[in-house]
Design a protein around this motif. Sequence first.
Motif, PDB file in Angstrom:
ATOM      1  N   ALA A  85     -27.456  11.406  -9.637  1.00 53.68           N
ATOM      2  CA  ALA A  85     -26.178  10.688  -9.651  1.00 53.68           C
ATOM      3  C   ALA A  85     -25.056  11.602 -10.121  1.00 53.68           C
ATOM      4  O   ALA A  85     -23.933  11.563  -9.588  1.00 53.68           O
ATOM      5  N   PHE A  86     -25.358  12.444 -11.096  1.00 53.28           N
ATOM      6  CA  PHE A  86     -24.374  13.391 -11.632  1.00 53.28           C
ATOM      7  C   PHE A  86     -23.928  14.368 -10.545  1.00 53.28           C
ATOM      8  O   PHE A  86     -22.728  14.583 -10.344  1.00 53.28           O
ATOM      9  N   PHE A  87     -24.868  14.955  -9.825  1.00 52.72           N
ATOM     10  CA  PHE A  87     -24.535  15.931  -8.787  1.00 52.72           C
ATOM     11  C   PHE A  87     -23.747  15.281  -7.650  1.00 52.72           C
ATOM     12  O   PHE A  87     -22.791  15.866  -7.124  1.00 52.72           O
ATOM     13  N   LEU A  88     -24.114  14.061  -7.281  1.00 53.86           N
ATOM     14  CA  LEU A  88     -23.407  13.370  -6.204  1.00 53.86           C
ATOM     15  C   LEU A  88     -21.978  13.022  -6.614  1.00 53.86           C
ATOM     16  O   LEU A  88     -21.041  13.118  -5.798  1.00 53.86           O
ATOM     17  N   LEU A  89     -21.795  12.630  -7.874  1.00 59.30           N
ATOM     18  CA  LEU A  89     -20.452  12.298  -8.349  1.00 59.30           C
ATOM     19  C   LEU A  89     -19.576  13.546  -8.405  1.00 59.30           C
ATOM     20  O   LEU A  89     -18.387  13.495  -8.057  1.00 59.30           O
ATOM     21  N   ILE A  90     -20.155  14.669  -8.824  1.00 58.11           N
ATOM     22  CA  ILE A  90     -19.399  15.929  -8.811  1.00 58.11           C
ATOM     23  C   ILE A  90     -18.948  16.252  -7.399  1.00 58.11           C
ATOM     24  O   ILE A  90     -17.803  16.662  -7.161  1.00 58.11           O
ATOM     25  N   LEU A  91     -19.846  16.103  -6.439  1.00 57.78           N
ATOM     26  CA  LEU A  91     -19.509  16.389  -5.039  1.00 57.78           C
ATOM     27  C   LEU A  91     -18.350  15.512  -4.566  1.00 57.78           C
ATOM     28  O   LEU A  91     -17.433  15.991  -3.893  1.00 57.78           O
ATOM     29  N   ALA A  92     -18.376  14.247  -4.942  1.00 63.67           N
ATOM     30  CA  ALA A  92     -17.297  13.333  -4.541  1.00 63.67           C
ATOM     31  C   ALA A  92     -15.969  13.724  -5.177  1.00 63.67           C
ATOM     32  O   ALA A  92     -14.902  13.606  -4.546  1.00 63.67           O
ATOM     33  N   LEU A  93     -16.007  14.205  -6.419  1.00 65.88           N
ATOM     34  CA  LEU A  93     -14.789  14.602  -7.118  1.00 65.88           C
ATOM     35  C   LEU A  93     -14.258  15.947  -6.634  1.00 65.88           C
ATOM     36  O   LEU A  93     -13.045  16.156  -6.508  1.00 65.88           O
ATOM     37  N   THR A 101     -14.551  18.791 -13.286  1.00 64.48           N
ATOM     38  CA  THR A 101     -15.329  17.771 -12.570  1.00 64.48           C
ATOM     39  C   THR A 101     -16.700  17.516 -13.196  1.00 64.48           C
ATOM     40  O   THR A 101     -17.128  16.353 -13.241  1.00 64.48           O
ATOM     41  N   PRO A 102     -17.434  18.543 -13.710  1.00 62.67           N
ATOM     42  CA  PRO A 102     -18.707  18.220 -14.370  1.00 62.67           C
ATOM     43  C   PRO A 102     -18.524  17.341 -15.606  1.00 62.67           C
ATOM     44  O   PRO A 102     -19.308  16.416 -15.836  1.00 62.67           O
ATOM     45  N   MET A 103     -17.491  17.631 -16.407  1.00 66.68           N
ATOM     46  CA  MET A 103     -17.247  16.827 -17.602  1.00 66.68           C
ATOM     47  C   MET A 103     -16.877  15.396 -17.224  1.00 66.68           C
ATOM     48  O   MET A 103     -17.394  14.434 -17.813  1.00 66.68           O
ATOM     49  N   ILE A 104     -16.006  15.251 -16.239  1.00 64.54           N
ATOM     50  CA  ILE A 104     -15.586  13.913 -15.830  1.00 64.54           C
ATOM     51  C   ILE A 104     -16.780  13.125 -15.302  1.00 64.54           C
ATOM     52  O   ILE A 104     -16.971  11.948 -15.642  1.00 64.54           O
ATOM     53  N   ALA A 105     -17.610  13.781 -14.491  1.00 63.11           N
ATOM     54  CA  ALA A 105     -18.779  13.101 -13.935  1.00 63.11           C
ATOM     55  C   ALA A 105     -19.752  12.695 -15.039  1.00 63.11           C
ATOM     56  O   ALA A 105     -20.249  11.564 -15.059  1.00 63.11           O
ATOM     57  N   GLU A 109     -16.799  22.340 -17.913  1.00 64.43           N
ATOM     58  CA  GLU A 109     -18.046  22.547 -17.172  1.00 64.43           C
ATOM     59  C   GLU A 109     -19.274  22.128 -17.974  1.00 64.43           C
ATOM     60  O   GLU A 109     -20.115  21.359 -17.518  1.00 64.43           O
ATOM     61  N   GLU A 110     -19.416  22.668 -19.186  1.00 65.15           N
ATOM     62  CA  GLU A 110     -20.688  22.546 -19.899  1.00 65.15           C
ATOM     63  C   GLU A 110     -20.947  21.165 -20.490  1.00 65.15           C
ATOM     64  O   GLU A 110     -22.099  20.789 -20.705  1.00 65.15           O
ATOM     65  N   ILE A 111     -19.900  20.392 -20.759  1.00 69.57           N
ATOM     66  CA  ILE A 111     -20.131  19.011 -21.214  1.00 69.57           C
ATOM     67  C   ILE A 111     -20.887  18.250 -20.131  1.00 69.57           C
ATOM     68  O   ILE A 111     -21.700  17.365 -20.433  1.00 69.57           O
ATOM     69  N   GLY A 112     -20.649  18.626 -18.879  1.00 71.77           N
ATOM     70  CA  GLY A 112     -21.399  18.022 -17.790  1.00 71.77           C
ATOM     71  C   GLY A 112     -22.728  18.698 -17.524  1.00 71.77           C
ATOM     72  O   GLY A 112     -23.782  18.065 -17.566  1.00 71.77           O
ATOM     73  N   TRP A 113     -22.689  20.023 -17.280  1.00 72.40           N
ATOM     74  CA  TRP A 113     -23.915  20.747 -16.915  1.00 72.40           C
ATOM     75  C   TRP A 113     -24.984  20.647 -17.995  1.00 72.40           C
ATOM     76  O   TRP A 113     -26.111  20.231 -17.736  1.00 72.40           O
ATOM     77  N   MET A 114     -24.646  21.069 -19.218  1.00 75.51           N
ATOM     78  CA  MET A 114     -25.637  21.099 -20.296  1.00 75.51           C
ATOM     79  C   MET A 114     -25.633  19.814 -21.126  1.00 75.51           C
ATOM     80  O   MET A 114     -26.678  19.364 -21.585  1.00 75.51           O
ATOM     81  N   GLY A 115     -24.445  19.239 -21.320  1.00 75.30           N
ATOM     82  CA  GLY A 115     -24.356  18.046 -22.158  1.00 75.30           C
ATOM     83  C   GLY A 115     -24.938  16.818 -21.508  1.00 75.30           C
ATOM     84  O   GLY A 115     -25.502  15.952 -22.191  1.00 75.30           O
TER      85      GLY A 115
END
Length: 260
Positions: A9-17, A46-50, A132-138
């Motif tokens: 879901a995270f990766f798909l939301l990033i793609l949409a954003l 976008t990773p953080m927002i997602a 970036e990292e709040i999304g990727w790693m967080g």
Amino acid sequence: MTARRSAVAFFLLILALAGPLWLVSDRLGVIGSLRIPTSDLALAFTPMIAGLALVVWREGWGRAALLLRSAVDVTTIRGGRWIAAACLLPPLIYLTSWGLMRLSGADHPIPTPDLPRLALLFALFLVLAAGEEIGWMGYAFDPLQQRWGALGASIVLAIPWWLGHLPSMSAIGASRSDMAWWLLGAFGLRILMTWIYNNSAASLCAMLIFHALLNLSRIATFPVVGAHYVGAYQAVAYVVVAALALAVVWITRGRLGEAR
């Protein structure tokens, strides 16, 4: 709580954003001599927002606030040597790359850092790293590690991280060879970051510091206008990264500090 998180879901939301931003990237141009595409300033978040959107939706605002707080809480980093690793590995990578380029006969000057400029850039890179990292790693990393293990999660996460940079690399004229070298770098860097993350008690703050210093070290070591995007410099750096990552995988037997 990570069991409730979905990397898909995270990766798909990033793609949409990110999709609309990629489409207009060429029209927005680049930022001065740094040659950073203007669209990257938005794409970096976008990773953080997602991640935050999914946390709020499934876990509530309180958990989202905790995630944000963990990104800036230096006290979460456990062990002095892991603080040192987060701070020293990025400049070591690029200083080694610079030294190898000099040994190969490349006519590259000794870096003379502009400290006030680098201080301002470091502040900017910390903010972008948080995006970036709040999304990727967080958000995404822990559920990936639970399913695939530390090494598998690093490899899985490296792929969308690599893909996400390709449109902006294309916008600044990167070749297919440059993009292929970046894939090697993405795998290696994610392995190193996982190693530090797991050994620093899953410190998101350590990831922000590492990521920001990586960008800063590249510019400080190769300050010539646009030089840090020249394929030869990046290729050497990614070979250094890959060598370090292979050493870490061998020393840790692929566990990368993952709890048994």
